[in-house]
Write a protein that holds these residues in place. Structure first.
Motif, mmCIF file in Angstrom:
data_model
loop_
_atom_site.group_PDB
_atom_site.id
_atom_site.type_symbol
_atom_site.label_atom_id
_atom_site.label_comp_id
_atom_site.label_asym_id
_atom_site.label_seq_id
_atom_site.Cartn_x
_atom_site.Cartn_y
_atom_site.Cartn_z
ATOM 1 N N PRO A 137 49.760 48.159 60.994
ATOM 2 C CA PRO A 137 51.060 47.609 61.410
ATOM 3 C C PRO A 137 51.215 46.162 60.961
ATOM 4 O O PRO A 137 50.266 45.371 61.002
ATOM 5 C CB PRO A 137 51.017 47.715 62.940
ATOM 6 N N ALA A 138 52.438 45.806 60.555
ATOM 7 C CA ALA A 138 52.701 44.458 60.060
ATOM 8 C C ALA A 138 52.408 43.401 61.116
ATOM 9 O O ALA A 138 51.925 42.308 60.799
ATOM 10 C CB ALA A 138 54.159 44.355 59.605
ATOM 11 N N ARG A 139 52.694 43.715 62.384
ATOM 12 C CA ARG A 139 52.491 42.713 63.435
ATOM 13 C C ARG A 139 51.014 42.330 63.550
ATOM 14 O O ARG A 139 50.678 41.166 63.793
ATOM 15 C CB ARG A 139 53.020 43.239 64.776
ATOM 16 N N VAL A 140 50.108 43.314 63.385
ATOM 17 C CA VAL A 140 48.678 43.023 63.480
ATOM 18 C C VAL A 140 48.223 42.221 62.268
ATOM 19 O O VAL A 140 47.427 41.287 62.392
ATOM 20 C CB VAL A 140 47.862 44.325 63.618
ATOM 21 N N GLU A 153 54.191 27.729 67.885
ATOM 22 C CA GLU A 153 54.736 27.775 66.522
ATOM 23 C C GLU A 153 54.757 29.202 65.979
ATOM 24 O O GLU A 153 55.751 29.639 65.385
ATOM 25 C CB GLU A 153 53.902 26.873 65.611
ATOM 26 N N PHE A 154 53.673 29.938 66.214
ATOM 27 C CA PHE A 154 53.598 31.307 65.691
ATOM 28 C C PHE A 154 54.623 32.211 66.352
ATOM 29 O O PHE A 154 55.336 32.968 65.670
ATOM 30 C CB PHE A 154 52.190 31.868 65.902
ATOM 31 N N LEU A 155 54.725 32.153 67.672
ATOM 32 C CA LEU A 155 55.623 33.052 68.393
ATOM 33 C C LEU A 155 57.086 32.702 68.145
ATOM 34 O O LEU A 155 57.949 33.585 68.166
ATOM 35 C CB LEU A 155 55.307 33.031 69.883
ATOM 36 N N ARG A 156 57.386 31.447 67.908
ATOM 37 C CA ARG A 156 58.753 31.089 67.541
ATOM 38 C C ARG A 156 59.112 31.624 66.157
ATOM 39 O O ARG A 156 60.250 32.021 65.910
ATOM 40 C CB ARG A 156 58.918 29.569 67.573
ATOM 41 N N ALA A 157 58.126 31.629 65.262
ATOM 42 C CA ALA A 157 58.370 32.157 63.915
ATOM 43 C C ALA A 157 58.468 33.675 63.902
ATOM 44 O O ALA A 157 59.097 34.250 63.012
ATOM 45 C CB ALA A 157 57.253 31.704 62.969
ATOM 46 N N HIS A 158 57.870 34.330 64.911
ATOM 47 C CA HIS A 158 57.867 35.799 64.973
ATOM 48 C C HIS A 158 58.292 36.235 66.371
ATOM 49 O O HIS A 158 57.457 36.690 67.181
ATOM 50 C CB HIS A 158 56.483 36.339 64.631
ATOM 51 N N VAL A 160 49.178 38.592 62.810
ATOM 52 C CA VAL A 160 48.304 37.902 63.758
ATOM 53 C C VAL A 160 46.944 37.629 63.114
ATOM 54 O O VAL A 160 46.361 36.550 63.297
ATOM 55 C CB VAL A 160 48.146 38.713 65.057
ATOM 56 N N LYS A 161 46.446 38.573 62.327
ATOM 57 C CA LYS A 161 45.168 38.366 61.639
ATOM 58 C C LYS A 161 45.268 37.175 60.691
ATOM 59 O O LYS A 161 44.385 36.305 60.668
ATOM 60 C CB LYS A 161 44.770 39.627 60.876
#
Length: 330
Positions: free
Chosen positions: A280-283, A120-125, A286-287
């Motif tokens: 970074p926004a990506r970190v 779900e997370f990786l599909r959203a991002h 994930v947090k």
């Protein structure tokens, strides 16, 4: 080396020079840079001294470039474009949700409690990639230092930002088939008659397991001893014996039954990162995702107080109802 350093043009002076060349005058450049005109004049004079060249013809209509000034302008304009490209490239890495995030976590936590939520997370991002190092191959670690770390050991590094993200309670589990075949032990002494699947970490967490449990673990028949959470779970699932696991395992493996013989904990699961790691926004994404996974409001098995697996659904429904009530009131 000292002579080179002395003659190198100051970046701030080059910036002022570029502004004067672009705007065509001292006062216009001062307004664009929001500094005093006298500061602009001093910067140009200092740059001309350093380069040993006159850069502008100054007149009533403003400042026009000399031949040397035109040559300098072409070079500085190239530098300006490179600086803009660098800002865009580095800025994007800070603000766009793209790139790889490196996570370190125990194998059981990563495999059973994080992995089910990855899709779900990786599909959203779609721009985010994950590296998850479970420490099982110390001589072959994944490339790069972890951006985020989940650990049961409280960090002591002075530059680390740490927060307990979940409380993990332990209990004894067996498969439904095992209980049907051999029955469920009623006391910890009864456990001595059952094969035990032992995770080596329990030997080292003396403050968590206590002397009585440590003594029992010494006497019990360790049918399998391992340092892998996955091996423990699979052995118990397949009816090899009984094992101690986080109560959260009941939320992902319904064929496991908690035995009302022993509960231990809670152990704190810490989320740790360097102070600058979450820029970074990506970190940051994930947090936030990890905090949602281990949210005790929606997943009561991560609360500081013990919640029996039989009550997981009711407690989660209760929390969901309270959340809906707050949203409705708002």
């Amino acid at each position: 080396m000292g002579e080179i350093s002395r003659r190198r043009a100051d970046w701030s002076n080059l910036r002022v020079f570029f502004a004067v060349a672009e705007t065509g005058g001292i006062n216009a450049a001062a307004r664009a840079l929001q500094i005093n005109p006298s500061t602009v004049t001093r910067a140009i004079e200092e740059l001309e001294r350093q380069l040993n060249a006159t850069l502008f013809h100054r007149g009533p209509r403003g400042a026009t470039l000399t031949e040397a000034g035109e040559a300098a302008f072409q070079r500085v304009r190239t530098m300006e474009r490179m600086a803009e490209a660098l800002e865009l490239e580095v800025g994007d890495s800070e603000t766009l949700a793209e790139g790889r995030v490196r996570l370190a976590a125990p194998d059981g936590v990563a495999g059973y409690f994080i992995s089910p939520h990855q899709t779900e997370f990786l599909r959203a991002h779609p721009g985010i990639d994950l590296s998850i190092d479970c420490g099982l191959w110390p001589d072959r670690p994944l490339d790069g230092e972890a951006d985020l770390t989940l650990t049961f050991s409280e960090p002591t590094q002075p530059d680390a930002v740490a927060q307990p993200i979940a409380y993990v309670h332990y209990a004894l589990f067996a498969s439904r088939e095992y209980v049907s075949l051999y029955g469920a032990p009623k006391t910890i002494e009864d456990m001595l008659h059952h094969p035990y699947i032992h995770h080596s970490a329990q030997t080292h967490q003396k403050e968590l397991w206590g002397e009585r449990v440590q003594a029992w673990q010494t006497l019990t028949h360790k049918r399998i001893e391992t340092n892998s959470s996955s091996v423990c779970v699979q052995a118990v699932l397949n009816g090899v014996g009984i094992g101690a696991m986080p109560t959260a395992i009941a939320s992902v493996e319904p064929d496991l039954v908690m035995l009302d013989v022993l509960t231990v904990g809670p152990a704190k699961l810490w989320l740790v990162h360097h102070r600058d790691a979450v820029r970074p926004a990506r970190v940051r994404l994930v947090k936030d995702w990890l905090k949602a996974i281990f949210d005790p409001k929606t997943r009561p098995w991560y609360r500081s107080e013990f919640v029996h697996p039989d009550d997981f659904a009711a407690e989660a429904d209760k929390a969901d109802g309270a959340s809906k009530g707050v949203r409705k009131a708002g």
